[in-house]
Design an enzyme around this catalytic site. Structure first.
Site, PDB file in Angstrom:
ATOM      1  N   HIS A 169       0.841  -1.208   0.000  1.00  9.18           N
ATOM      2  CA  HIS A 169       0.000   0.000   0.000  1.00  9.18           C
ATOM      3  C   HIS A 169       0.871   1.251   0.000  1.00  9.18           C
ATOM      4  O   HIS A 169       0.609   2.206  -0.736  1.00  9.18           O
ATOM      5  CB  HIS A 169      -0.882   0.060   1.258  1.00  9.18           C
ATOM      6  N   LYS A 189     -16.245  -7.913   9.084  1.00  5.62           N
ATOM      7  CA  LYS A 189     -16.986  -8.104  10.338  1.00  5.62           C
ATOM      8  C   LYS A 189     -16.042  -8.169  11.528  1.00  5.62           C
ATOM      9  O   LYS A 189     -16.334  -7.654  12.584  1.00  5.62           O
ATOM     10  CB  LYS A 189     -17.838  -9.363  10.236  1.00  5.62           C
ATOM     11  N   ARG A 220      -1.865  -6.018  -8.520  1.00  2.22           N
ATOM     12  CA  ARG A 220      -0.727  -6.882  -8.201  1.00  2.22           C
ATOM     13  C   ARG A 220      -0.460  -7.859  -9.327  1.00  2.22           C
ATOM     14  O   ARG A 220       0.608  -7.899  -9.896  1.00  2.22           O
ATOM     15  CB  ARG A 220      -1.000  -7.643  -6.891  1.00  2.22           C
ATOM     16  N   SER A 255      -3.168  -7.747   2.777  1.00  3.63           N
ATOM     17  CA  SER A 255      -3.398  -7.647   4.226  1.00  3.63           C
ATOM     18  C   SER A 255      -3.893  -8.988   4.766  1.00  3.63           C
ATOM     19  O   SER A 255      -3.532  -9.408   5.861  1.00  3.63           O
ATOM     20  CB  SER A 255      -4.436  -6.564   4.532  1.00  3.63           C
TER      21      SER A 255
END
Ligand code: PNS
Length: 160
Positions: free
Chosen positions: A19, A43, A91, A129
């Site tokens: 990032h 969530k 990517r 991530s």
């Protein structure tokens, strides 16, 4: 002169060196880059939105980059911020189909906005991530893939 403002949206749970690579590249091209964290995307995030904002601010020291949050449609947020461009990092080819769908839907919703795809440094091309969290949670090292501060905060989470 009109300011060229770009929005770089995502979950950033947590921010990775991939990032950061895209943010640094965008900050060279645009007058201002807004790193926009989508609220409630996951969530069970590893980091709260406030923790994510705090880490991003701590590791990014660029004068023309700011961190913000948004909810609802990205295009509504981008227009409200008077941005002209949405930046997305690509990517691998596998990213392209989903990104193309989003870019075309966003263009349909808001033709004034342009999506710009940027390529990361090849060393970070496989990073996500999700993978970072999985590797870390299972005891693998993520050193060099996220900023040191993020690694420390991940370790602290793991201990807690
Ligand atoms: O970090 P991510 O998961 O790659 O980010 C995805 C994100 C936040 C860019 C995308 O989910 C998004 O823009 N969500 C906001 C809701 C929206 O505008 N949906 C329509 C997209 S075509």
């Amino acid at each position: 002169m009109k300011l060229r403002r770009a929005v770089y949206p995502g979950a950033f749970d947590p921010i990775t060196n991939g990032h950061i690579d895209i943010i640094e590249r965008s900050a060279k091209i645009f007058d201002e880059v807004i790193v926009a964290i989508l609220l409630n995307i996951e969530k069970r995030p590893m980091f709260s939105v406030d923790e994510r904002i705090d880490m991003i601010r701590a590791v990014l020291k660029l004068g023309n980059v700011r961190v913000d949050t948004f909810e609802g449609l990205l295009v509504h947020y981008a227009v409200a911020q008077q941005a002209e461009v949405i930046v997305r990092g690509i990517r691998a080819v596998s990213d392209y189909e989903y990104e193309l769908q989003m870019a075309l839907m966003n263009r349909r919703l808001e033709p004034r906005l342009e999506t710009v795809f940027m390529m990361r440094a090849e060393g970070y091309s496989y990073l996500s991530s999700r993978l970072i969290k999985e590797v870390h949670t299972l005891g693998g090292s993520v050193k060099g893939l996220v900023p040191d501060l993020v690694e420390e905060r991940m370790r602290a989470k793991h201990k807690a």
